[in-house]
Design an enzyme around this catalytic site. Sequence first.
Site, PDB file in Angstrom:
ATOM      1  N   TYR A  89       0.832  -1.192   0.000  1.00 48.89           N
ATOM      2  CA  TYR A  89       0.000   0.000   0.000  1.00 48.89           C
ATOM      3  C   TYR A  89       0.872   1.249   0.000  1.00 48.89           C
ATOM      4  CZ  TYR A  89      -4.069  -2.830   1.386  1.00 48.89           C
ATOM      5  OH  TYR A  89      -5.091  -3.755   1.431  1.00 48.89           O
ATOM      6  N   TYR A 128       0.172  -9.954   0.546  1.00 47.97           N
ATOM      7  CA  TYR A 128       1.192  -9.312   1.384  1.00 47.97           C
ATOM      8  C   TYR A 128       1.209  -9.934   2.774  1.00 47.97           C
ATOM      9  CZ  TYR A 128      -2.828  -6.505   3.007  1.00 47.97           C
ATOM     10  OH  TYR A 128      -4.048  -6.091   3.487  1.00 47.97           O
ATOM     11  N   ARG A 138      -2.029 -12.123   3.610  1.00 46.83           N
ATOM     12  CA  ARG A 138      -3.386 -11.800   3.181  1.00 46.83           C
ATOM     13  C   ARG A 138      -3.589 -12.223   1.732  1.00 46.83           C
ATOM     14  NH1 ARG A 138      -7.232  -8.378   4.434  1.00 46.83           N
ATOM     15  NH2 ARG A 138      -8.234 -10.331   3.909  1.00 46.83           N
ATOM     16  N   HIS A 141      -6.823  -8.897  -2.525  1.00 43.02           N
ATOM     17  CA  HIS A 141      -8.177  -8.404  -2.302  1.00 43.02           C
ATOM     18  C   HIS A 141      -8.242  -6.926  -2.631  1.00 43.02           C
ATOM     19  CE1 HIS A 141      -5.973  -7.617   1.435  1.00 43.02           C
ATOM     20  NE2 HIS A 141      -6.771  -6.579   1.605  1.00 43.02           N
ATOM     21  N   HIS A 143     -10.532  -3.554  -1.280  1.00 47.34           N
ATOM     22  CA  HIS A 143     -11.500  -3.029  -0.318  1.00 47.34           C
ATOM     23  C   HIS A 143     -12.557  -2.210  -1.062  1.00 47.34           C
ATOM     24  CE1 HIS A 143      -8.990  -3.871   3.289  1.00 47.34           C
ATOM     25  NE2 HIS A 143      -7.997  -3.703   2.433  1.00 47.34           N
TER      26      HIS A 143
END
Length: 223
Positions: A89, A128, A138, A141, A143
């Site tokens: 991110y 990640y 994780r 995905h 959000h």
Amino acid sequence: PLLSPGYKSTVARAPRHPLVYLPQRLTEITGPLLGEGRLGALDHDLTRQHDGEPQGQRIIVHGRVRDGDGRPVPHTLVEIWQANAAGRYRDARDTWPAPLDPHFEGVGRALTDDQGRYRFITVQPGAYPWRNHDNAWRPAHIHFSLFGRAFTQRLVTQMYFPGDPLFFQDPIFNSVRDPKARERMIARYDHASTAPEWALAYEFDIVLRGRESTPFEDEDDDE
């Protein structure tokens, strides 16, 4: 459940007392509204928000927002945020050693049309690591945040990709205990909507309430 011990941060933030109903007040009705004027021309296309193209597989993510009776929900604000193709991110708190992409912010938004349809162009996010448990990763995905006509009307969920090998050990995904409900968080590969020689496509419908509703989460989650 708001308290899912396998997902460690819920232990600290889950309510410990019965929820208290707060009636709608005048400020919630007369506050700032969300409309077409709040969208930029490229907000829906995360691959064209910078001078260069981001790294990674381009994908089209589209679908419909529906209510519990199957009716489309028009003109509702849909926002997305995600990691880049390397699984990182653009956030000061994300410091694991994966490369940042100078041409990718990982944030987009769009309004649904008269039929409740939305469409984004982005890149396939990477998996990640996170420190919830031993060797925790994780699944890939995206959000999703859905607003009504005011900021007080907000729902948050996550969209996953079919066939991900990391589902088995992800406590966020598995905190949804109903297998059929978990399936509603997984997008469908949509070959008919791909852009030939340019982008793959996934369809992800969101149902706001009722028996077929999409599972929603605590909006404070930033994982």
